[in-house]
Design an enzyme around this catalytic site. Structure first.
Site, PDB file in Angstrom:
ATOM      1  N   GLU A 152      11.708   3.879   7.226  1.00 39.03           N
ATOM      2  CA  GLU A 152      11.114   2.964   6.243  1.00 39.03           C
ATOM      3  C   GLU A 152      11.201   3.556   4.835  1.00 39.03           C
ATOM      4  O   GLU A 152      11.488   2.848   3.869  1.00 39.03           O
ATOM      5  CB  GLU A 152       9.648   2.731   6.643  1.00 39.03           C
ATOM      6  CG  GLU A 152       9.002   1.520   6.032  1.00 39.03           C
ATOM      7  CD  GLU A 152       9.575   0.203   6.476  1.00 39.03           C
ATOM      8  OE1 GLU A 152      10.559   0.195   7.254  1.00 39.03           O
ATOM      9  OE2 GLU A 152       9.065  -0.827   6.013  1.00 39.03           O
ATOM     10  N   THR A 205      12.125  -5.188  -2.352  1.00 41.32           N
ATOM     11  CA  THR A 205      10.844  -4.537  -2.083  1.00 41.32           C
ATOM     12  C   THR A 205      10.455  -3.566  -3.202  1.00 41.32           C
ATOM     13  O   THR A 205       9.306  -3.529  -3.628  1.00 41.32           O
ATOM     14  CB  THR A 205      10.925  -3.766  -0.751  1.00 41.32           C
ATOM     15  OG1 THR A 205      11.324  -4.690   0.260  1.00 41.32           O
ATOM     16  CG2 THR A 205       9.581  -3.180  -0.371  1.00 41.32           C
TER      17      THR A 205
END
Lengths: 331, 331
Positions: A152, A205
């Site tokens: 991640e 993001t």
């Protein structure tokens, strides 16, 4: 699931002997909704649809190859040193001293990238669950979490766990603390449905994170933590009304909603159609609504998709209950 | 317990006829710990000791008199227009159209004023419970909350509910929202004990409030709402370890602890003696610790009291389980 427990993975003794290759496994891992309105950075849940799939084969040659990626429009790296799935799997193999293992990975993306639905987390968790299962590692799946967070960090620039943890454990998950990592699985009402709409616009993001204010007012924070405490209470109490009343965000949504086409109009429509709550999934642009039944969820996705079509914006929609299983072997 | 429900009190039909006077009642209401470390302004709980007492007598002459106040060192007003108990009771009587009622009030303070233990809330709730019971009003006690908050506003300069709500309902209480008022009663592990130490120094609520920072960092707020979500989860899960891990305050305690003598030394002592958690009660100067048993709670109060004595600071100590009953008639 405290930090010290997660570290136990390093000494897990229950592993299969080195394989001669040939075994393979096909794993699904679910999409996830992070932030969950008032739960910025600490709450997430998994859904049954969509999700990503990984096919992993043992090979005779130590090291990891990626032979195929579908559904990504060529956007994801085939280089195993750059792909979040292979990088996470490699970290896992290193931690258990099994760099002798040879693997080939196929990654089948079943959801759009950059949608705010935890696309990279789903892929990473599918990969980690595949290797853990292939090696017969019976350790608690919680012990995969740090490796999923590594992936991640590579994908999003920050190692947050609010997508990877629900993808790994299923259900609703609270990240109580990051240092040390402390993850709590929460219950939820069985009859909760989730309607998801992904408007096909670009919200990276990293940028969605950068626009969030670094300094806030104490009074807004008090409102927010009253709401997250109410949401958590509602989840434990099976009180869908309380869940709905608590799902308000005075801090992040006012900023991030600017990146989502007609966010407030879509929210108004969803609530009028009977949604319990409505908000941004992850950092967007996907939005989600909780409903009390499948029918309402379907009506909401249809109407919002139609609205976006009128704005000449394409969209994907999903209707699902909450996924309580996390990753699973499908072949 | 939403706002609209609380308003129903105005039309409550189940009241006794005007009395000829003479009936009397003796009511206890519990002290409360507000803020509860990570739950600033939204969480509170009641204890079995200490608490305040009100003796209320019906009289023949409409209006409220206060004939006696004990335990306040003469600090509280005998004027019914200025005392929080009589003012709250008067608001209640006005709301139900019963200003014909004549009442005399005795207030017996059984805890220090300005201690951070919800002293004014306990008195106010005792008074409201007394008049409700005397009049045979069978409405939900929740409907007394707005009147108790009126008294709180008068006593502390703000109408917060995190003391009055647990004093009224007992147990652990979440104020999910103030506008509209939304109060949620939370469960708690049965075996939780509370050790309270009041160091006899002056920390006025208004000033303790003013020193809190109005602007904070988002990252600290995230830490705080991860913790309150963890605390609420721990309460529902009967998980005392999780409760302890979650009871950390990065926003208010660092400031308010400066007003409390040797706060960090007392915390260190309490945790070393086996406390699950340690923090400021309300706006201080009282501090409290959760423990798993009475013995540990007693040891903590003894050692902290001794430490304060060495610093030439007087103190009161209390050891109690959590009060789940709220106010009660004791005579």
């Amino acid at each position: 699931m405290e930090d010290n427990k997660i570290q136990e993975l390093n000494t897990s003794p229950q592993l299969a002997p080195p394989s001669a290759g040939g075994e393979s496994i096909h794993v699904f891992a679910p999409a996830t909704v992070a932030n969950v309105v008032c739960g910025f950075d600490v709450l997430g849940f998994a859904v049954n649809e969509p999700g990503d799939e990984v096919i992993m084969r043992m090979t005779n040659k130590p090291g990891i190859t990626i032979s195929k990626i579908t559904g990504d429009d060529g956007r994801l790296p085939m280089d195993p040193a750059k792909n979040t799935v292979s990088v996470s799997v490699l970290h896992y193999l290193q931690s258990i001293g099994r760099t002798d293992v040879g693997l080939d990975i196929e990654l089948h993306k079943k959801m759009p990238i950059g949608s705010g639905l935890g696309s990279s987390s789903a892929s990473t968790v599918a990969g980690l669950f595949a290797i853990k299962t292939l090696l017969g590692d019976t350790a608690d799946p919680a012990k995969l979490l740090p490796f999923a967070m590594k992936g991640e960090e590579m994908a999003c620039g920050h190692g947050h766990a609010d997508n990877v943890a629900p993808a790994l454990f299923g259900g609703f998950v609270l990240i109580r603390s990051y240092e040390p990592l402390d993850v709590v699985r929460l219950p939820h009402p069985a009859g909760l449905w989730c309607a998801i709409v992904f408007p096909d616009v670009d919200v990276p993001t990293r940028e969605a994170r950068q626009i969030i204010r670094k300094n806030i007012q104490m009074k807004d924070a008090v409102t927010q933590w009253g709401n997250i405490a109410g949401l958590v209470s509602g989840l434990f109490m099976n009180d869908i009304d309380l869940i709905g009343r608590s799902m308000k965000d005075v801090l992040v949504e006012p900023v991030r909603s600017m990146l989502i086409p007609d966010f407030y109009k879509m929210r108004e429509m969803a609530l009028e159609l009977g949604a319990v709550s409505f908000g941004i999934s992850g950092s967007g642009p996907s939005v989600f609504a909780f409903t009390r039944d499948e029918e309402t969820a379907k009506r909401i996705t249809q109407k919002l998709q139609q609205h976006l079509t009128n704005l000449k914006i394409g969209s994907n929609t999903y209707v699902s209950t909450i996924n309580d299983a996390g990753p699973k072997v499908i072949g």
